[in-house]
Design an enzyme around this catalytic site. Structure first.
Site, PDB file in Angstrom:
ATOM      1  N   ASP A  13       0.725  -1.207  -0.021  1.00 15.52           N
ATOM      2  CA  ASP A  13       0.005  -0.049  -0.092  1.00 15.52           C
ATOM      3  C   ASP A  13       0.685   1.342  -0.008  1.00 15.52           C
ATOM      4  O   ASP A  13       0.443   2.365   0.536  1.00 15.52           O
ATOM      5  CB  ASP A  13      -0.877  -0.047   1.149  1.00 15.52           C
ATOM      6  CG  ASP A  13      -1.841  -1.098   1.307  1.00 15.52           C
ATOM      7  OD1 ASP A  13      -2.296  -1.606   0.176  1.00 15.52           O
ATOM      8  OD2 ASP A  13      -2.161  -1.602   2.226  1.00 15.52           O
ATOM      9  N   LYS A  16       1.840   1.992  -4.966  1.00 16.94           N
ATOM     10  CA  LYS A  16       2.375   1.534  -6.357  1.00 16.94           C
ATOM     11  C   LYS A  16       1.551   1.532  -7.740  1.00 16.94           C
ATOM     12  O   LYS A  16       1.988   2.074  -8.646  1.00 16.94           O
ATOM     13  CB  LYS A  16       2.574  -0.153  -6.020  1.00 16.94           C
ATOM     14  CG  LYS A  16       3.557  -0.512  -5.166  1.00 16.94           C
ATOM     15  CD  LYS A  16       3.593  -1.984  -4.795  1.00 16.94           C
ATOM     16  CE  LYS A  16       2.425  -2.580  -4.330  1.00 16.94           C
ATOM     17  NZ  LYS A  16       2.087  -2.002  -2.976  1.00 16.94           N
ATOM     18  N   GLY A  40      -4.610  -4.089  -3.567  1.00 15.29           N
ATOM     19  CA  GLY A  40      -5.428  -3.298  -4.132  1.00 15.29           C
ATOM     20  C   GLY A  40      -4.643  -2.138  -4.443  1.00 15.29           C
ATOM     21  O   GLY A  40      -3.974  -1.536  -3.824  1.00 15.29           O
ATOM     22  N   HIS A  41      -4.679  -1.847  -5.666  1.00 14.86           N
ATOM     23  CA  HIS A  41      -3.915  -0.449  -6.336  1.00 14.86           C
ATOM     24  C   HIS A  41      -5.085   0.471  -6.594  1.00 14.86           C
ATOM     25  O   HIS A  41      -5.864   0.141  -7.692  1.00 14.86           O
ATOM     26  CB  HIS A  41      -3.225  -1.229  -7.455  1.00 14.86           C
ATOM     27  CG  HIS A  41      -2.031  -2.210  -6.907  1.00 14.86           C
ATOM     28  ND1 HIS A  41      -1.288  -2.582  -8.028  1.00 14.86           N
ATOM     29  CD2 HIS A  41      -1.854  -2.561  -5.933  1.00 14.86           C
ATOM     30  CE1 HIS A  41      -0.364  -3.577  -7.188  1.00 14.86           C
ATOM     31  NE2 HIS A  41      -0.518  -3.478  -6.102  1.00 14.86           N
ATOM     32  N   GLN A 224       1.975  -6.026  -3.199  1.00 17.69           N
ATOM     33  CA  GLN A 224       2.789  -6.126  -1.969  1.00 17.69           C
ATOM     34  C   GLN A 224       3.888  -5.339  -1.618  1.00 17.69           C
ATOM     35  O   GLN A 224       4.000  -4.324  -2.222  1.00 17.69           O
ATOM     36  CB  GLN A 224       2.700  -7.674  -1.393  1.00 17.69           C
ATOM     37  CG  GLN A 224       1.504  -8.466  -1.159  1.00 17.69           C
ATOM     38  CD  GLN A 224       1.044  -8.857  -2.482  1.00 17.69           C
ATOM     39  OE1 GLN A 224       1.546  -9.660  -3.271  1.00 17.69           O
ATOM     40  NE2 GLN A 224      -0.550  -8.618  -2.762  1.00 17.69           N
ATOM     41  N   LYS A 331       3.082  10.066  -0.459  1.00 21.69           N
ATOM     42  CA  LYS A 331       2.342  10.650   0.469  1.00 21.69           C
ATOM     43  C   LYS A 331       3.156  11.699   1.444  1.00 21.69           C
ATOM     44  O   LYS A 331       2.727  11.667   2.741  1.00 21.69           O
ATOM     45  CB  LYS A 331       1.439   9.362   1.332  1.00 21.69           C
ATOM     46  CG  LYS A 331       0.750   8.480   0.345  1.00 21.69           C
ATOM     47  CD  LYS A 331      -0.154   7.342   1.088  1.00 21.69           C
ATOM     48  CE  LYS A 331      -1.394   7.825   1.479  1.00 21.69           C
ATOM     49  NZ  LYS A 331      -2.535   6.850   1.646  1.00 21.69           N
TER      50      LYS A 331
END
Ligand code: GDP
Ligand code: IMO
Ligand code: MG
Length: 432
Positions: A13, A16, A40-41, A224, A331
């Site tokens: 997370d 990517k 989950g991208h 991952q 981020k």
């Protein structure tokens, strides 16, 4: 011109999907090489959010080829649903655009049932898996029991393999007090879905080799993150595949020298979903601030992500074992407004100082982070698109990270939006 592999450098997370989407503009083909729909991208393009699990993040671009490589475990029903969802968002999916390796193993309903049953059997010590059947499907691959995409052509092969596979798994399910699963039921479900999947079946190693000979640019998309790598992560609190860059070659059928630059996607702080050690975790106001501001909820399971300070010792280690040449720092904007920011530079273990994460889960749980503290910044970095717009103190933070992890920042991401990205060095042209 070199090909680029993108891998996560923490516990997943890291962003990517956003970076692969941005880079895919410069590539011709995007290849997933490990993991499954546990990933989950999230991509955000002009305010529209796309959530991808199995499909490579290049799928949203019209002229790009997307390949699901042999290293991925494929749940046909999950893939079918994902294609349907993304089509509803206006994205075209067809066999010219999407190709699936004929030698990729399948995730079957028995694998998710086993994943669930095994988690339950772990009682107070679960791994916190996504319950998507990833671990059991990889176990079957290694045990040479798996059904693969190519088997979908041959019902008699599927029947024979399923009978053998279920002889094994039903004994386990029974022992765990679960209902047995009929191999014929699985076969019936597979016969219903096989044509839909088979239209995408391809000899992907050959397709990739042809692309390579034509000088096309290949982008490898990892799922991952290195700390979830089955060899190098916080075992047993890991997933069941390798994320290290060598896997990009193995999981797609290309030579390791076809990967020129390895980009490690790195969040400006740390998060983790599921159980397991997390030395810099902040189960307090800071963690709450990061979680809320960073919207740290799992894309796949919706679970709240655990949050903490940036761990430079951890990222330095994953850069080395993962073969990462440079990082994309994401981020950074989530840290805007903090009075002070801590960075973990090493650990204390039973009174001694160490600067790496040891393999023992006992020792991992006992690590006490050693921090350096720097002053935060009040100005916003959110949405910045040039290095000159980054406040001096935030620049200091980025430079400090580069020094501590011993790798350059190649890209900087300042919001979920595709174009809120600052390029420092083009990974397709710099030498790794
Ligand atoms: P992945 O699994 O590595 O692709 O990452 P996820 O998509 O699961 O989680 C990353 C989340 O952060 C997504 O919701 C992204 O939209 C978001 N994101 C990515 N880069 C940035 C950034 O620079 N700033 C902020 N605020 N959000 C970002
Ligand atoms: P992306 O690609 C974060 C975690 C699970 C669990 C462990 C094992 O979005 O970064 P599994 O179902 O794989 O057997 O679960 O791995 N995990 C992830 N955490 N991001 C992911 O993918 C993950 N994929 C698996 O939460 O702790
Ligand atoms: Mg994710």
């Amino acid at each position: 011109m070199s090909n680029v592999a993108v891998i996560g450098s923490q516990w997943g997370d890291e962003g990517k999907g956003k970076i692969v989407d941005w880079l895919s503009n410069r590539a011709d083909v995007v290849v997933r090489f490990q993991g499954g729909h546990n990933a989950g991208h999230t991509l955000v393009i002009d305010g529209v959010e796309y959530k991808l699990h199995l499909l490579p993040s290049g799928i949203v671009r019209k002229a790009k080829v997307s390949i699901i490589g042999n290293g991925v475990v494929i749940d046909p029903w999950a893939l079918s649903k994902e294609i349907e969802t993304i089509r509803k968002q206006g994205v075209e999916v067809n066999p010219q655009k999407l190709m699936i390796a004929e030698n990729a193993p399948l995730i079957l309903p028995v694998h998710s049932a086993l994943d669930e049953a095994m988690e339950k059997a772990r009682g107070n010590n679960p791994i916190g898996t996504t319950k998507r059947g990833i671990g059991p499907a990889y176990e079957d691959k290694i045990a040479r029991r798996a059904l693969r995409v190519c088997d979908l052509e041959y019902p008699e092969v599927m029947k024979r393999k399923l009978d053998r596979m279920m002889l094994h798994h039903n004994a386990l399910l029974k022992g765990l007090g679960c209902d047995e699963i009929s191999p014929d039921d699985i076969l019936e479900q597979l016969l219903e879905i096989r044509d839909e999947i088979l239209q995408y079946k391809a000899v992907t190693w050959l397709v990739l080799d042809k692309f390579r000979q034509e000088g096309k640019k290949i982008l490898f998309e990892g799922a991952q993150g290195m700390m979830l790598d089955v060899d190098h992560g916080t075992y047993p609190y890991v997933t069941s595949s390798n994320m290290a860059s060598a896997q990009a070659a193995t999981g797609s059928g290309m030579s390791p020298d076809s990967i020129g630059y390895v980009l490690g996607i790195t969040k400006a702080y740390t998060t983790r979903v599921g159980e397991g050690p997390f030395p810099t975790e902040q189960d307090n106001e800071i963690g709450h601030f990061l979680g809320e501001k960073g919207h740290e909820f799992g894309t796949t399971t919706g679970r709240k992500r655990r949050c903490g300070w940036f761990d430079a010792a951890l990222v330095r280690q994953t850069i080395k074992v993962g073969g990462i040449h440079g990082i994309a720092l994401t981020k950074l904007d989530v840290l805007d407004g903090l009075d002070e920011i801590k960075i973990c530079v090493g650990y204390e273990l039973n009174g001694s100082r160490i600067d790496y994460i040891p393999a023992s889960s006992v020792e991992q749980a006992a690590l006490k982070p050693v921090y350096e503290t720097i002053e935060g910044w009040k100005d916003s970095t959110r949405g910045a698109r040039s290095w000159g717009d980054i406040p001096a103190q935030a620049v200091k933070y980025v430079r400090m990270i580069e020094g501590l992890v011993e790798a350059p920042v190649t890209l900087l991401s300042t919001s979920p939006e595709r174009d809120d990205t600052i390029l420092m060095h083009d990974p397709f042209t710099v030498k790794g």
